[in-house]
Scaffold this motif. Structure first.
Motif, PDB file in Angstrom:
ATOM      1  N   PHE A   1       0.916  -1.105   0.142  1.00  0.00           N
ATOM      2  CA  PHE A   1      -0.004  -0.209   0.039  1.00  0.00           C
ATOM      3  C   PHE A   1       1.014   1.350  -0.096  1.00  0.00           C
ATOM      4  CE2 PHE A   1      -2.442  -3.436   2.357  1.00  0.00           C
ATOM      5  CZ  PHE A   1      -3.263  -3.342   1.495  1.00  0.00           C
ATOM      6  N   LEU A   2       0.659   1.821  -0.964  1.00  0.00           N
ATOM      7  CA  LEU A   2       1.543   3.110  -1.154  1.00  0.00           C
ATOM      8  C   LEU A   2       0.706   4.416  -1.254  1.00  0.00           C
ATOM      9  CD1 LEU A   2       4.470   2.297  -3.830  1.00  0.00           C
ATOM     10  CD2 LEU A   2       4.618   2.462  -1.300  1.00  0.00           C
ATOM     11  N   SER A   3       0.917   5.377  -0.526  1.00  0.00           N
ATOM     12  CA  SER A   3       0.054   6.702  -0.605  1.00  0.00           C
ATOM     13  C   SER A   3       0.272   7.415  -1.883  1.00  0.00           C
ATOM     14  CB  SER A   3       0.577   7.577   0.472  1.00  0.00           C
ATOM     15  OG  SER A   3      -0.016   8.921   0.258  1.00  0.00           O
ATOM     16  N   PRO A   4      -0.843   7.493  -2.717  1.00  0.00           N
ATOM     17  CA  PRO A   4      -1.029   8.291  -3.916  1.00  0.00           C
ATOM     18  C   PRO A   4      -0.313   9.720  -3.808  1.00  0.00           C
ATOM     19  CG  PRO A   4      -3.220   7.879  -3.134  1.00  0.00           C
ATOM     20  CD  PRO A   4      -2.212   7.223  -1.835  1.00  0.00           C
ATOM     21  N   ILE A   5      -0.453  10.153  -2.718  1.00  0.00           N
ATOM     22  CA  ILE A   5       0.334  11.500  -2.578  1.00  0.00           C
ATOM     23  C   ILE A   5       1.760  11.364  -2.348  1.00  0.00           C
ATOM     24  CG2 ILE A   5       0.241  13.693  -0.920  1.00  0.00           C
ATOM     25  CD1 ILE A   5      -2.726  12.743  -0.310  1.00  0.00           C
ATOM     26  N   THR A   6       2.283  10.917  -1.680  1.00  0.00           N
ATOM     27  CA  THR A   6       3.736  10.745  -1.214  1.00  0.00           C
ATOM     28  C   THR A   6       4.332   9.695  -2.055  1.00  0.00           C
ATOM     29  OG1 THR A   6       3.671   9.209   0.274  1.00  0.00           O
ATOM     30  CG2 THR A   6       3.440  11.474   0.976  1.00  0.00           C
ATOM     31  N   GLY A   7       3.676   8.646  -2.682  1.00  0.00           N
ATOM     32  CA  GLY A   7       4.529   7.417  -3.220  1.00  0.00           C
ATOM     33  C   GLY A   7       5.307   6.657  -2.333  1.00  0.00           C
TER      34      GLY A   7
END
Length: 148
Positions: free
Chosen positions: A105-111
């Motif tokens: 799971f990676l944040s779409p904002i920070t990557g």
């Protein structure tokens, strides 16, 4: 502490789907993983053939605010968790978004990996639904497991 009422479960899952967060919330609901265990998951922790997740690490927040990768809370917390095919499909879908990323799971904002504390407020705050703590989803899982 609360348990997500069964009649409200659909609304929460629909809100997660609308916000493209279903791949993180549904597995949480059907596995009982802690938030630190969930954000520490890597694709190689998932066995799609046997429909299991291997839990052997977690991220915790230290008193100074830094994150540390550790073993789970207790030795009994190191475990193999069975998940339904729907959760497997969602995890495959999530992995396909960033197949070279280190975490599932990676944040779409920070990557980057989601911070364990930020994952708590991803859905519930913006969904217009009654507040339930992310950890209460773990309690919901435990309750559902007892009645199944």
């Amino acid at each position: 502490m609360q348990i997500l009422p069964p009649k409200a479960m659909h609304a929460y899952l629909e809100a997660a789907k609308t916000q493209d967060l279903l791949p993180i919330f549904y597995p949480k609901l059907v596995s009982g993983l802690r938030k630190g265990e969930l954000v520490a998951l890597r694709w190689d922790d998932v066995d799609i053939r046997s429909k299991t997740i291997s839990v052997g690490k977690q991220y915790i927040r230290n008193p100074d605010g830094s994150l540390e990768l550790t073993r789970p809370k207790t030795e009994n917390s190191v475990r193999l968790v069975s998940i339904p095919q729907t959760a497997v499909n969602l995890l495959i879908q999530e992995h396909s978004k960033h197949p070279d990323g280190p975490y599932l799971f990676l944040s779409p904002i920070t990557g980057e990996m989601y911070h364990p504390d930020s994952v708590v407020n991803l859905l519930l705050k913006d969904a217009g639904l009654p507040h339930i703590r992310f950890h209460d989803l773990r309690r919901t899982f435990a309750q559902l497991s007892r009645t199944a």
